[in-house]
Design a protein around this motif. Structure first.
Motif, PDB file in Angstrom:
ATOM      1  N   ASP A 100       0.897  -1.107  -0.061  1.00 38.81           N
ATOM      2  CA  ASP A 100      -0.065  -0.088  -0.114  1.00 38.81           C
ATOM      3  C   ASP A 100       0.862   1.229   0.172  1.00 38.81           C
ATOM      4  N   LEU A 101       1.928   1.256   0.731  1.00 40.85           N
ATOM      5  CA  LEU A 101       2.902   2.361   0.632  1.00 40.85           C
ATOM      6  C   LEU A 101       3.570   2.613  -0.593  1.00 40.85           C
ATOM      7  N   GLU A 102       4.011   1.598  -1.164  1.00 46.18           N
ATOM      8  CA  GLU A 102       4.423   1.603  -2.530  1.00 46.18           C
ATOM      9  C   GLU A 102       3.583   2.080  -3.459  1.00 46.18           C
ATOM     10  N   PHE A 103       2.446   1.800  -3.443  1.00 44.52           N
ATOM     11  CA  PHE A 103       1.261   2.332  -4.449  1.00 44.52           C
ATOM     12  C   PHE A 103       1.155   3.801  -4.029  1.00 44.52           C
ATOM     13  N   GLY A 104       1.082   4.255  -2.719  1.00 47.54           N
ATOM     14  CA  GLY A 104       0.838   5.648  -2.502  1.00 47.54           C
ATOM     15  C   GLY A 104       1.820   6.626  -3.003  1.00 47.54           C
ATOM     16  N   LEU A 105       3.145   5.928  -2.819  1.00 52.81           N
ATOM     17  CA  LEU A 105       4.593   6.807  -3.386  1.00 52.81           C
ATOM     18  C   LEU A 105       4.382   6.761  -4.826  1.00 52.81           C
ATOM     19  N   MET A 106       3.808   5.846  -5.603  1.00 49.83           N
ATOM     20  CA  MET A 106       3.840   6.044  -6.965  1.00 49.83           C
ATOM     21  C   MET A 106       2.702   6.727  -7.417  1.00 49.83           C
ATOM     22  N   MET A 107       1.474   6.962  -6.456  1.00 49.38           N
ATOM     23  CA  MET A 107       0.486   8.009  -6.847  1.00 49.38           C
ATOM     24  C   MET A 107       1.213   9.486  -6.756  1.00 49.38           C
ATOM     25  N   HIS A 108       2.014   9.618  -5.768  1.00 49.01           N
ATOM     26  CA  HIS A 108       2.736  11.168  -5.490  1.00 49.01           C
ATOM     27  C   HIS A 108       3.540  11.312  -6.828  1.00 49.01           C
ATOM     28  N   MET A 109       4.225  10.261  -7.112  1.00 48.02           N
ATOM     29  CA  MET A 109       4.943  10.305  -8.518  1.00 48.02           C
ATOM     30  C   MET A 109       4.296  10.666  -9.825  1.00 48.02           C
ATOM     31  N   LYS A 110       3.082  10.406  -9.717  1.00 47.41           N
ATOM     32  CA  LYS A 110       2.285  10.346 -10.856  1.00 47.41           C
ATOM     33  C   LYS A 110       2.435   9.282 -11.831  1.00 47.41           C
ATOM     34  N   ALA A 111       3.139   8.313 -11.247  1.00 43.75           N
ATOM     35  CA  ALA A 111       3.229   7.128 -12.374  1.00 43.75           C
ATOM     36  C   ALA A 111       2.166   6.238 -12.782  1.00 43.75           C
ATOM     37  N   ILE A 112       1.076   6.313 -11.685  1.00 44.39           N
ATOM     38  CA  ILE A 112       0.068   5.848 -11.915  1.00 44.39           C
ATOM     39  C   ILE A 112      -1.123   6.453 -12.813  1.00 44.39           C
ATOM     40  N   LYS A 113      -1.272   6.056 -13.940  1.00 46.12           N
ATOM     41  CA  LYS A 113      -2.409   6.615 -14.749  1.00 46.12           C
ATOM     42  C   LYS A 113      -3.657   6.460 -14.697  1.00 46.12           C
ATOM     43  N   PRO A 114      -4.786   6.863 -15.183  1.00 47.85           N
ATOM     44  CA  PRO A 114      -6.188   6.406 -14.884  1.00 47.85           C
ATOM     45  C   PRO A 114      -6.385   4.995 -15.470  1.00 47.85           C
ATOM     46  N   ASP A 115      -5.719   4.876 -16.724  1.00 50.64           N
ATOM     47  CA  ASP A 115      -5.800   3.473 -17.188  1.00 50.64           C
ATOM     48  C   ASP A 115      -4.871   2.458 -16.826  1.00 50.64           C
ATOM     49  N   THR A 116      -3.995   2.828 -15.749  1.00 49.99           N
ATOM     50  CA  THR A 116      -2.942   1.724 -15.357  1.00 49.99           C
ATOM     51  C   THR A 116      -3.832   0.718 -14.529  1.00 49.99           C
ATOM     52  N   LEU A 117      -3.443  -0.476 -14.840  1.00 50.73           N
ATOM     53  CA  LEU A 117      -4.464  -1.799 -14.218  1.00 50.73           C
ATOM     54  C   LEU A 117      -3.363  -2.323 -13.030  1.00 50.73           C
ATOM     55  N   VAL A 118      -3.930  -2.820 -12.000  1.00 46.43           N
ATOM     56  CA  VAL A 118      -3.323  -3.477 -11.068  1.00 46.43           C
ATOM     57  C   VAL A 118      -3.713  -5.090 -11.223  1.00 46.43           C
ATOM     58  N   VAL A 119      -2.812  -5.736 -11.205  1.00 48.02           N
ATOM     59  CA  VAL A 119      -2.916  -7.341 -11.484  1.00 48.02           C
ATOM     60  C   VAL A 119      -2.343  -7.889 -10.062  1.00 48.02           C
ATOM     61  N   THR A 120      -2.701  -9.227  -9.966  1.00 50.27           N
ATOM     62  CA  THR A 120      -2.157 -10.078  -8.901  1.00 50.27           C
ATOM     63  C   THR A 120      -1.999 -11.547  -9.410  1.00 50.27           C
ATOM     64  N   THR A 121      -1.172 -12.223  -9.234  1.00 49.87           N
ATOM     65  CA  THR A 121      -1.008 -13.647  -9.410  1.00 49.87           C
ATOM     66  C   THR A 121      -0.998 -14.275  -8.142  1.00 49.87           C
ATOM     67  N   VAL A 122      -1.994 -15.158  -8.003  1.00 55.68           N
ATOM     68  CA  VAL A 122      -2.255 -15.931  -6.818  1.00 55.68           C
ATOM     69  C   VAL A 122      -2.632 -17.603  -7.291  1.00 55.68           C
ATOM     70  N   HIS A 123      -2.666 -18.281  -6.143  1.00 56.54           N
ATOM     71  CA  HIS A 123      -3.293 -19.674  -6.500  1.00 56.54           C
ATOM     72  C   HIS A 123      -4.808 -19.614  -6.275  1.00 56.54           C
ATOM     73  N   ASP A 124      -5.359 -20.664  -6.723  1.00 51.20           N
ATOM     74  CA  ASP A 124      -6.921 -20.647  -6.933  1.00 51.20           C
ATOM     75  C   ASP A 124      -7.532 -20.568  -5.354  1.00 51.20           C
ATOM     76  N   CYS A 125      -6.705 -21.188  -4.527  1.00 48.99           N
ATOM     77  CA  CYS A 125      -7.168 -21.396  -2.974  1.00 48.99           C
ATOM     78  C   CYS A 125      -7.064 -20.001  -2.358  1.00 48.99           C
ATOM     79  N   GLN A 126      -6.466 -18.923  -3.090  1.00 47.35           N
ATOM     80  CA  GLN A 126      -6.300 -17.727  -2.557  1.00 47.35           C
ATOM     81  C   GLN A 126      -7.493 -16.823  -2.627  1.00 47.35           C
TER      82      GLN A 126
END
Length: 479
Positions: free
Chosen positions: A174-200
């Motif tokens: 969460d802190l990394e994401f907040g810092l990237m928002m400050h840097m304006k590195a996250i654009k409105p169309d930037t998607l957030v993806v996660t890779t996990v096992h099905d049981c998660q």
């Protein structure tokens, strides 16, 4: 209630199991335990308190690479945890610009991974995405640098189809994401993806567990499916200072730098007064010298003491002792030398009596691929803490030994050793499965039965060296 007697209602309430408190940690423990007990966990083990590595992480990465959102992305930020290592490999293989956060944000913020000139093969790529390689080949970026990300890949412990994400509980993602928002590195169309096992993946997670600092995910990729979430919550707009303590700022210098910039710009950056950050605290350990260096120190000390014990002859030159002969420094030149020697000799310390084993429990039907630490983890979860274990897992069984009743070392005076009935009851229906990387074996139901009391070092058919290997002190099962 009179004379200290409990009423029937109070007794019934005490016997009734209380419902488990629903928290983020309860979901974490549920996922970690499921991965470990079902043979789905991968190195590093155990997966508790980690972004868990899982069987199928490579397949999930390949499935992510097949999506248009990955194919069209030129700049990708991927977390540095082990289960997302295949994603980092694919980014470099496809010549994408790859950014990786500095672990725990202790020595910076983002590193851009750049391979050495001429080294673009599979070996060089796998070396670059490893823990040491990310530090060696990473070019550090500050929060004032200009970065634009097309895709953000995060690790997770649990996620829901509504887009809620639970990390390992220390707030780094969460802190990394907040810092990237400050840097304006996250654009409105930037998607957030996660890779996990099905049981998660959960159908739903309680919305009240999540706050404005939690980062939602847009796409969940497992080894078998791709899930586009409903994203029920909004993204954080930046760092929420009122949720951070001064201790957290001191631990992460990049947060201190950002706070100074914000305060100079006239923005309020008030921290919370109480230190209630949810991340796990660990006391720093003093760094230990390498083993070789410690050996050299001891040998150097012995050599110095040897030189200091030389005596001078008539010519004033040092006279060394003869090799193989020990000088008796306590010997007296007087006629009563023998009496003086006896007085100067220090009394020997009495030997500590060996602990007497009260009872032993035999556990059978253990898989040959089961590790000692897997059984220790299962025992810990059921509250069973033997003082000694005789491990013969390769033969399918082991013994748990419990000392005579009485206060245990390091514990309170009122804490007594358990009895055999309580141990067998606690271990009933216990399942532990093989967790090797090459096995798909399901967990086995273990057989727990009383065993005659015995001393682990006696009556053994193993030679002394082998016996020392199978006798395992399990004092570490205590917290």
């Amino acid at each position: 209630m009179q004379n200290g007697e409990e009423t029937p209602a109070a007794t019934e309430t005490a016997k009734t199991p209380q419902p488990e408190e629903v928290t983020k940690q309860s979901f974490r423990i549920k996922v970690w335990r499921h991965l470990e007990t079902n043979g789905l966990a991968m190195f590093p083990r155990p997966v508790y308190n980690r972004i868990p590595n899982f069987k199928g992480a490579q397949e999930a990465a390949v499935k992510l690479a097949e999506l248009d959102v990955f194919k069209n992305a030129n700049t990708v930020k991927v977390n540095p945890d082990k289960p997302q290592e295949p994603v980092r490999v694919l980014c470099l293989e496809q010549q994408k610009t790859l950014y990786v956060p500095v672990p725990r944000l202790q020595n910076g913020f983002l590193n851009r991974l750049v391979l050495p000139e001429g080294e673009t093969g599979p070996t060089a790529i796998r070396k670059a995405v490893s823990r040491n390689g990310m530090e060696t080949y990473g070019q550090p970026l500050s929060i004032e640098d200009s970065v634009s990300l097309d895709l953000v890949v995060m690790g997770s412990v649990a996620v829901s189809k509504e887009g809620y994400r639970i990390g390992k509980g220390r707030g780094y993602g969460d802190l990394e994401f907040g810092l990237m928002m400050h840097m304006k590195a996250i654009k409105p169309d930037t998607l957030v993806v996660t890779t996990v096992h099905d049981c998660q993946v959960f159908d739903t997670l309680p919305a009240e567990l999540f706050g404005p600092h939690d980062v939602p995910v847009d796409i969940i990729v497992t080894p078998t499916q791709v899930i586009e979430t409903q994203r029920m919550s909004q993204r954080p707009t930046g760092i929420l200072w009122h949720l951070l303590s001064s201790r957290r700022i001191q631990q992460m210098p990049v947060l201190g730098q950002l706070r100074e910039i914000e305060m100079l710009a006239g923005r309020a950056c008030t921290l919370k007064e109480e230190d209630t950050d949810t991340e796990e605290r660990r006391e720093p350990r003093a760094p230990r010298a390498p083993r070789r260096q410690r050996r050299r120190t001891r040998s150097h000390k012995s050599h110095s003491e040897g030189e200091g014990n030389t005596t001078e002859g008539e010519d004033g030159k040092p006279k060394s002792r003869r090799p193989g002969r020990r000088r008796n420094s306590h010997k007296s030149a007087s006629k009563d030398g023998k009496e003086n020697d006896a007085k100067e000799q220090k009394p020997r310390r009495p030997r500590r009596p060996r602990p007497v084993i009260d009872f032993s429990v035999k556990i059978s039907n253990i898989s040959p691929t089961t590790r000692v630490r897997d059984l220790k983890q299962a025992l810990t979860e059921r509250g069973v803490k033997p003082q000694m274990m005789t491990w013969k897992g390769f033969r399918g069984f082991c013994y748990l030994h419990f000392y005579k009743s009485g206060p245990q070392k390091g514990e309170g005076d009122n804490i007594q050793a358990p009895n055999m009935d309580s141990v067998i009851s606690a271990l009933s229906q216990m399942c532990v499965g093989g967790t090797g990387e090459q096995t798909n074996e399901k967990p086995r139901l273990l057989t727990v039965e009383p065993a005659p009391p015995r001393t682990p070092h006696a009556n053994t058919t193993e030679p002394p060296a082998a016996a020392a290997e199978v006798i395992t002190n399990v004092a570490l099962l205590g917290h």
